[in-house]
Each structure stands twice: as C-alpha cells, then as structure tokens.
Design a protein around this motif. Structure first.
Motif, short mmCIF file in Angstrom:
data_model
loop_
_atom_site.label_atom_id
_atom_site.label_comp_id
_atom_site.label_asym_id
_atom_site.label_seq_id
_atom_site.Cartn_x
_atom_site.Cartn_y
_atom_site.Cartn_z
N CYS A 145 -33.78 37.67 20.47
CA CYS A 145 -33.07 36.40 20.70
C CYS A 145 -32.86 35.66 19.38
O CYS A 145 -33.80 35.32 18.67
N ILE A 146 -31.60 35.39 19.07
CA ILE A 146 -31.27 34.73 17.80
C ILE A 146 -31.22 33.21 17.93
O ILE A 146 -30.78 32.51 17.02
N CYS A 148 -29.29 31.24 19.52
CA CYS A 148 -27.97 30.63 19.37
C CYS A 148 -27.73 29.55 20.42
O CYS A 148 -26.87 28.69 20.25
N GLY A 149 -28.43 29.65 21.55
CA GLY A 149 -28.31 28.62 22.58
C GLY A 149 -27.08 28.73 23.47
O GLY A 149 -26.85 27.87 24.31
N CYS A 151 -26.67 30.68 25.92
CA CYS A 151 -27.14 30.80 27.30
C CYS A 151 -27.54 29.44 27.85
O CYS A 151 -27.28 29.12 29.02
N CYS A 198 -24.39 35.84 26.23
CA CYS A 198 -25.33 36.17 25.17
C CYS A 198 -24.62 37.07 24.15
O CYS A 198 -24.04 38.10 24.50
N LEU A 203 -30.38 38.99 26.19
CA LEU A 203 -30.26 38.94 27.64
C LEU A 203 -29.37 40.10 28.04
O LEU A 203 -28.23 40.20 27.59
S1 SF4 Z 1 -27.59 33.56 24.26
FE1 SF4 Z 1 -29.67 32.87 24.61
S2 SF4 Z 1 -30.87 34.73 24.82
FE2 SF4 Z 1 -28.93 35.31 23.89
S3 SF4 Z 1 -29.38 35.23 21.71
FE3 SF4 Z 1 -28.52 33.26 22.25
S4 SF4 Z 1 -30.31 31.96 22.69
FE4 SF4 Z 1 -31.02 34.09 22.71
#
Ligand code: SF4
Ligand code: SF4
Ligand code: SF4
Ligand code: FES
Length: 982
Positions: A145-146, A148-149, A151, A198, A203
């Motif tokens: 998980c990077i 990135c937010g 999700c 994602c 995910l």
């Molecule tokens: S979308 Fe969510 S689960 Fe996927 S990398 Fe970004 S923060 Fe992590």
C-alpha cells in the motif's frame, strides 16, 4: 477561456479545468499517482509537481489561470516528481513479473517506467501489519500500500459508505476499516470502489490472485523465492531491465485475458463495466467508463457472478414424465412445445395460451417474445414483471406528463438541491443511485427528505425523516399540494404556462387538509408544513420512489399524486428536477418498452389502435389480435377459471415472486401445458412440463434499458455453456417450430426491426450503441436522444402536462385483533430478489445466508424475542417459519421481511389484492399474526455482515493531516540525487 503555456505551447483550458486535466488532454505528460478524474484531487502523492510561473505546485490541485507558464519538465519539477515517487516506492515492493496486477495498467509500474527510476534512494520498509484476507471478495496487503488514499476517497466520498480512513498520525500509517477493525467485521459493503481505484496491487480482487499472471499461481513459498530473486538482481541491473521482463510477461497476458463490456444483470441502475476473463474464469469486473456508474458498482455487480459457472446450471432441456423430469434433446423439447401449443390453440383458441417475458432478458428477447405471442400464436396475452412493481408508476406518469419513464437522468438527481425519497430503500435496492444522492448530500449541501416505514440508511442520513402509517402516502402528498396552492407557494407561472386541469384538481384536494393528513398519516402537522416549505424553497427537486409506493392498492394514484406535486411546485422541464420511479430489474423498463404488455405493442403503442396495428401487420405480414390481452394477475385468475390452458414463461420465478404464492402455485399445477425457460431449475420449473435451458446475460448479446431510459449494449463475455442457448434463439426456434420463418442471425437485426416499427426507437441501432455509447429514449431517426425529458414540451398533443385528481380510498388487509402486525417486505443489498442468482455466489451467502424478519426492540421485548428466535408468521393467506432479527430499523408493530428466500418466501403471506388500475399486487398491505416458537437459533445476520460495522465518516482522505506529520516536507525543497537512466 483561460490560456496557459504548457512547456512553451499555448493551450486553451475549459472553464474551471484542472491543470492536470489540461496537461493530459493536450498530450503533454506529467506523472500522477493519486489523481483519478472521477475522484478529483486527493493530493497525497506529490508526483504531479510542475513549475508554474517559477513555483512548484501540484498540477492536480491547481486550476488553470489565464497566462500561466507551466513547465512539466524543468529541473526543479523533475527532481520534485522523482523525489515524491521515491517516497512512494519505499512503501511498495516492486515485483511486477510475479504480480497479478501486472496487466499494463498498474500506475506504480507505469510511473516507475515513466520517471525512468533505476534505483530507490529510500529503501522499501515493510509495515508491521498482516495481510487482511477477511473479506470474501478482496484482500488488503499493507506492504504493497503506497498510502495514496484513492480508496479512502472512493469509500468516503463516492460510495459514501465511510468505512475507510488512513491513520496519518501513526508512525506506520495504513488504510483502516472502521478505524481499525478487520475488513470482514467492518461496515464494508463490498461495493468494490476501493479495489477498483487502487493504483497497484494493495487492494486486489481475490478472483485475480493466482489467476492473472503466468507465474502467480505458484505456491506462496515459491512466489516469495521469486520475489527475492527479482529484488536480488535489482541493485545490479536496476529497475529498467526488471520492468522489461515484467512487460514481456504482461504482453503475454494480453493473449489470454479477454476484457468484454457488459451491463449489470441485477438492478435497474444500468451499471456497465468490462469483465475480465481467462477461459471461463471471471478474473474481475472493472467499472470505468459507464455513463450511469463511472467507477461505481455494488457488491452484486462487482462480485455477484457465481451463478455463471455454477454447477447446477441447466444444460439440457427437460421433459416431464409423471413426477419426474427426463433429459431431452433440443429437437424433442422444441417439437413437443410446438405440438402441444398447436393442439391447445386449435382446441381452445389462441387466447387460451399466455406468455411471460423476462425483465432479466434483453430488449430484443422481450420484443421477440411478444411477437411470438401476437404474430405467431395470435394472442395479446403477454406480460412481464413490471406488473409487480413499476406499472403503477408508469400509469401515474402517463396520466400527468405523457411518458412512462424517469423524467431525467441520474445526473439530475445529483444536481437537485432537494431530493425527496418515498418508499424506496435506495441504498440497498439501487445502490449506485444512492451513492450519488449520498455524495451530493454530504459534499454539496443537497437536502434530503425521506418518507418510509423503515429507518434504513437513507432515512438515517436524511435531513427530515417521515414515518407515515402504512399505505397513507397519497394523503400527505395531496395535502402538501393543497398547502402549496392555498398558501401562495405553488409555482403559478409554471402552472399557467404548462399545466392543464388546475381547477378540477384544486377541487379534488378539498378533503386533503394538513390536519386530516396528520390524523390519517400519523405525522405531526408541523412536520408536514416544514416539508411543504422546504419543497417551495427548493430551486430544483427530484422525487425518487419505488415499491413502497407502487405495491399498494392505490399505487397508481399515489404515483399520480407524486407527479401532481412536481407539477404544482414547478419541478419538471429543468435539470435537477423531475420524477424518478426507480426500476427494479436490469431490464424491467425495456421489457415493457418493447411490448411485453397485454395492451401495448412496442413503444407503448396501443393494440386497439388500428393505425398502429396496421403498421405492425405490414411489418410482420400477419393479422394481429385487436383486443387487450390478460396481464399476469389475470392470467392466474384465468387458469383457476379454466380459460387459460398453457403458458410459456421465460426467466421469472413467478411461483414465489407473485403475490399470494400458494394461490399462484395452485394455478400453475392446473395448467395443461407449461413451458419454463431459465438458467436454473427454479421453484417455478417444478410446475413445468418442459424446461428449456437459456443463457445468462454474460453469455449473449443484446441491449438493456435502465431506469434512466438508457439503452446500452451487452457483449458476449463467454460463449453459452454447452447445451444452453441464448434466449432470443430459443424464442426464434419455438416460433419457427410453430410455422414462422424468422431468420434473425444477430440481435442487431431485431433492433433494426424494432426501430423501423417504433417511433420512440426510430434512431436506435447497434452502431450508435457501440462500446460504452448509450441512448436515452425517445431516440429520433437522426439519433438524437433525450437525457432530460420535457425540456420543450410535455408528451401530450398540446404539449401541456395534466393535473390528474386522485381521491383517497385507504389500504386493504389492515391489522385487526387476529392479524395484529403490519408486515412490510422488500429487497436486501446483497441478494437480488429471491436470490436465485445471488445465492450462487459464495461470498454473498457468507454475508447473508438466509432470510429473516425484522422485529422492533419494543415488540421484541413485549413478545420475548431475541435475534435468532424462530417465529411463525401467519397471514390470511399462508404462513412461513423464519428467524427474527431485532433492530431499530423497524418501529412498533411493523415487521419487515426481505424477499431473499425460495424456501420461505414472504409471498406465501401476501394477498391477491391489487391496484385496480394496473393489477399490481398490494404486496405492502399485509397483516400477520406472529407465533413465537420455543427454538432460538443463531442470529440470521452473521457477525461478518456489514450492518454490524461502525463507519468512520470523515471528509475524504484528509491529506492535511499527512502534511502536518513532522517527517513530511513537500518534495522539491532541495534537489535530491536519485539515479535515473535518463
Ligand atoms: S488505493 Fe488505498 S490500498 Fe491502494 S495503494 Fe492507495 S491507499 Fe493503499
Ligand atoms: S464499502 Fe468496502 S468495498 Fe466499498 S469502498 Fe468502502 S471499503 Fe471498499
Ligand atoms: S445491482 Fe444495480 S447498482 Fe449494483 S452494480 Fe448492478 S446495476 Fe449497479
Ligand atoms: S497526482 Fe497530484 S498529488 Fe498525487
């Protein structure tokens, strides 16, 4: 129009356009990881840094301004981009070659390549958390998980289930479910938005894992070994060569993974997506371009496809022999169908035979079914299940505005500044529409009023929740209309210009005072006054309604009262206004549109109109019957009365979804000959003489029409299972066995014929519907469609709408001393209807294994009931045994039973009372007696059901909290040396 110079080239921006969109649209390029056009700026990744007039800014969060000088590639910008991305890689183990997400669309992979990263400056740091596998459909791997937010943004502000967050203040941030629960025990409704957006493999759909790649199905230990090998060579070779290998593997996948567009088979929202398949294995559902849904789905569309490869699919025709069914060849089955129908027609006349089309089938199939009934057999006895739900709404709209469909689009519901929902559990029955309303309410200040018996999710979110007594909506709606007119709050200019019948309508409102409404409906007068004023103050209002309105003896009249109220308040003809009777099945709108109705030929053209008939007679080269046929309620009566001898039914579980199921079953048992076409041996098949194996939506081509009148194409994702045939082909086979000589080679030819005979669809053809293109009827010959109806006129000859007076009769089957409780019923999020399809998806079964009855806490206390207590519900028509769930979703002496059961269907309890205008059963007017049984079982809602979760609403991903971390500084403050191969 702002103009900006991007890397020295002047570009024109659209109004309010984001710099990142302008850059992407005009062919320049800038890396971006967290930005997704359907989520808007999330601002967590910092990779989109560009230099604007000498300053570093995030391109995703900057609106284009006139005169901007933008550099995407200056030394400062490039260094900032690389630094930002280096931070991302420290959160992600790059092992693309053995990753199931290595499909050419992984944002992390592609950005590594775009920035030509060879080595990381900040090494990968594992996070101190386990992989979470507790959801049946997807898993979260914190190490990948990077942060990135995306999700979180999708869950908080698009789906608005508000389950996800990131603990930015923690030394090791991660994505959290309900603030720290496992996924399986959280409020997650498995809609899949988060997985869809994602940008990497953190995910993933479980159906992808071990299936998508050539090397990913290896045992975990071998896979870890390979990951170690990949990581081991990286210091020497750099990422460039590793990416080359993984891209070769990814290219090989192209040859075995098919991506096919389809339309969801469940509800009427009309979600569209690509289905990824490898042979017959469904890898995943990928929503992206859907005109109705974009990236959105609910659990059924995203994950509910277990029925497709279910082992109990019907794959051969069956013929009854005594009490048994024997397998038969197609030739045997079809010739038996033809000979029996011919004999019965000769003996008893064509009107002794009836046809039921399926609202799960395509428009083309529905058209062919009614053509078979009318042109080949010679009867208008043809209907579909809109009789059970939507006919009253259609009637209300026919009476007042002219077209029997939603007056606008889902985008209008988003634009409205007031949404009034009546008798619709939108969040469960039309989940993706609910997301749009929830989002507009949460983010844009939209007001929401909900009227319902149950305190469901939309009711809990509403600014105002009304709980009228069962079956009394007509009264308070009329009272509000009267109040608006009496108090100078009606839209008089609109009424003067666009509406007929005001005087007679005003007279009809005489009994409907607010005092009377309060007494009859049990809602305080002040509350009703407040509702009236909110409506009067709203600039644009949409009213959404569903079966809580239509499945009453006054379903048509209440739908009419809704439309009258929209007219009185001037809420038609503009964006953000109008009437939205939410259609239940994926193609219940289309089944009626295409003539599976006893009184209408396709396009709502009356069978009694000689001009219409003559056009179809010329087209079909036959003489057509001229009197209205039987609807499905009348068919059941006619079987009991001995007049109807045979029936051909496609894809309807009519023996348990029709009201008073025992009575319907008894009727089917009396038929001389009964043909049922389905994909499973349904309960209705038990009464059949011949069973024909059809094909589910993924195995055929055609079109569906969604609730917003949107016609969309579905493509063949998989070939029909051996032994099955697409339903349009079976109907053609039956027609030809009966002497027709239909020669359709493809559903597009059927659509061409429909367009040639039906003005409403004059411009519809497959070319105009190719891929993700869609049309919202009516469609003129030149292909112009109407996303918003009535922008210029209403659909009556003089162009004006009509106020249609309706009076108050009141509900039937009221509680009395013996049957003392009111029983409501409806859908559940997880299961579609009785669950014939959805129970075949294991994960859905895990979430909701059985049906139940909801009992209020006060009634539970009075009767000594707890969740899990077995009760027997007895109505005037039948009985069922079911477990209780004690919940404050229901109040007082009102019960609620979902429809999700074949074994104990709620319709064993419902009556044969109907709305006299449409013959729609009054499902929602049922009184029962409840016997509490001694046995107490498990709670029928398992702990892992989302209803036990505790959402954590917040304003999206809340990146400001990340920016406050002591270890955070925007990239680009100082130049950082990171090795690239540039
Ligand atoms: S979308 Fe969510 S689960 Fe996927 S990398 Fe970004 S923060 Fe992590
Ligand atoms: S509800 Fe669940 S599946 Fe849907 S976006 Fe939120 S966390 Fe993801
Ligand atoms: S069931 Fe309805 S809301 Fe859910 S994915 Fe299908 S069409 Fe969309
Ligand atoms: S794309 Fe702009 S901050 Fe992530």
């Amino acid at each position: 129009m702002a103009k900006a110079a991007i890397d020295g080239i002047v570009q024109e921006a659209r109004p309010d356009e984001l710099l990142i969109d302008l850059i992407n649209r005009t062919g320049a390029s800038v890396p971006h990881v967290c930005y997704h056009p359907q989520l808007g700026p999330v601002q967590t990744c910092d990779t989109c840094m560009v230099e604007v007039n000498g300053r570093l800014v995030r391109a995703c969060a900057t609106e284009v301004a006139d005169g901007m000088k933008v550099s995407t590639k200056s030394a400062k910008a490039s260094a900032a981009q690389v630094e930002a991305f280096d931070r991302i890689l420290s959160n992600h183990l790059l092992y693309c070659t053995v990753c199931d997400n290595n499909n050419g669309n992984c944002t992390v992979h592609n950005t590594t390549k775009m920035l030509a990263i060879e080595h990381q400056r900040i090494p990968f740091r594992s996070k101190p958390y386990e992989v979470d596998n507790t959801n049946p459909f997807y898993r979260y791997d914190p190490d990948q998980c990077i942060l990135c937010g995306r999700c979180v943004e999708a869950c908080q502000n698009v789906e608005v289930n508000e389950t996800l967050s990131i603990n930015w203040e923690d030394p090791n941030p991660r994505v959290l479910w309900d603030g720290g629960s496992t996924i399986g025990e959280s409020s997650c409704v498995s809609c899949g938005h988060c997985v869809t957006v994602c940008p990497c493999n953190a995910l993933m759909e479980k159906s992808m894992l071990g299936h998508a790649g050539f090397l990913t199905s290896l045992k975990k230990s071998a896979l870890s070994g390979m990951i170690d090998v990949v990581k081991g060579v990286e210091p020497e070779t750099g990422y460039g060569s590793i990416l080359q290998v993984s891209e070769a593997e990814s290219a090989m996948r192209e040859h075995r993974i098919r991506k096919t567009k389809t339309v969801c088979t469940y509800c009427g929202v009309g979600c569209t997506f690509d289905v990824w398949t490898k042979d017959r294995h469904i890898l995943k559902v990928a929503p992206e371009h859907g005109p109705a849904n974009g990236i959105s789905t609910c659990v059924k569309g995203k994950f509910g496809w277990g029925h497709i490869n279910s082992e109990d699919r019907l794959t051969t025709p069956l013929i009854r022999e005594g009490d048994k069914f024997c397998q038969a060849s197609w030739d045997e089955a079809l010739s038996l169908v033809a000979s029996k129908l011919s004999v019965l027609k000769t003996k008893n006349g064509p009107d002794s035979i009836a046809f039921i089309s399926s609202s799960k089938c395509t428009n083309e199939e529905s058209y062919l079914m009614q053509k078979l009934a009318r042109a080949v057999v010679g009867t208008n006895n043809v209907d579909n299940c809109s009789r059970y739900c939507q006919s009253p709404a259609t009637q209300g709209l026919f009476r007042t505005v002219g077209y029997g469909g939603d007056s606008g689009s889902i985008s209008d519901m988003e634009k409205a500044d007031l949404v009034l929902i009546i008798g619709s559990n939108t969040a469960e029955s039309h989940p993706v529409i609910a997301t749009r309303v929830k989002s507009a309410h949460k983010l844009d200040g939209q007001k929401l009023i909900v009227s319902d018996l149950r305190e469901h999710e939309m009711a809990r979110r509403a600014d105002l929740f009304l709980h009228p007594k069962p079956g009394t909506d007509l009264f308070w709606l009329n009272a509000i209309s009267r109040y608006l007119l009496d108090n100078g709050l009606a839209h008089t200019k609109f009424l003067d210009q666009w509406v007929n019948g005001l005087d007679e309508y005003r007279k009809s409102l005489e009994p409907f005072t607010m005092q009377a409404a309060s007494r009859i409906c049990g809602v305080p007068e002040e509350t009703l006054n407040t509702v009236a004023h909110i409506i009067a103050d709203a600039k644009a209002m949409c009213i959404l309604w569903a079966m809580g309105v239509t499945q009453h003896t006054q379903g048509s009249d209440t739908s009419t009262a809704i439309s009258n109220l929209l007219l009185v308040s001037g809420n038609y003809m503009r964006p953000g206004t109008g009437a939205y009777p939410l259609r239940g099945h994926n193609n219940v709108q289309g089944a009626s549109d295409h003539g599976s109705m006893p009184n209408m030929l396709p396009g709502y053209q009356s069978v009694t109109d000689p001009d219409v008939r003559s056009r179809f007679e010329t087209g079909w080269k036959v003489k057509l019957p001229s009197t209205k046929g039987l609807d499905n309620h009348q068919m059941v009566e006619a079987i009991h009365g001995g007049k109807l001898k045979a029936m051909y039914l496609i894809g309807e579980e009519m023996s348990i979804v029709d009201s008073n199921a025992n009575y319907v079953g008894d009727a089917f048992a009396k038929l001389d000959f009964f043909v049922v076409q389905d994909i499973f041996f349904s309960n209705t098949c038990r009464y059949a003489d011949v069973v024909l194996p059809g094909a589910p939506s993924l195995e055929k081509e055609g079109t569906f029409t969604s609730t917003e009148r949107r016609i969309q194409r579905l493509y063949e994702v998989l070939p029909p299972l051996e032994g099955c045939r697409p339903d349009w082909k079976i109907v053609q086979d039956v027609a030809n066995q009966l002497g027709a000589s239909w020669q359709y080679q493809h559903p597009s030819e059927v659509m061409d014929e429909i367009a040639s005979l039906t003005p409403m669809f004059a411009g519809v053809n497959y070319e105009r519907l190719a891929g993700y293109k869609s049309l919202q009827w009516p469609v003129a010959a030149d292909g112009t469609d109407e996303p918003l109806l009535y922008t210029k006129r209403f659909a009556f000859p003089d162009g004006k709408a009509r106020l249609f007076p309706v009076s108050w009769i009141g509900p039937t089957d009221q509680p009395d001393a013996q049957f003392d409780l009111h029983l409501n019923n409806g859908r559940l999020l997880e299961h579609f209807h009785e669950g014939n399809l959805t129970y075949r998806t294991e994960g859905i079964r895990e979430k909701i294994p059985d049906t139940f009855v909801e009992v209020s806490p006060e009634l539970a206390e009075e009767r000594g009931i707890q969740s899990g207590t077995w009760v027997q519900l007895v109505s005037r028509y039948g009985q069922v045994r079911v477990r209780a769930v004690v919940t404050d979703r229901v109040h007082g002496r009102e019960l609620y039973m979902p429809m999700n059961s074949v074994e104990s269907p709620v319709n064993r309890l419902t009556s044969s009372h109907t709305d006299p205008v449409t013959n729609t059963p009054a499902y929602k007017e049922t009184s029962v007696h409840m016997n509490v049984l001694a046995e107490v079982g498990e709670n029928p809602l398992p702990r892992k059901n989302s209803r036990f979760g505790h959402p954590t609403p917040q304003n999206g991903v809340e990146v400001e909290r990340k920016w406050k971390r002591p270890d955070y500084a925007p990239p680009g403050n100082g130049l950082v040396q990171i090795q690239t191969n540039k």
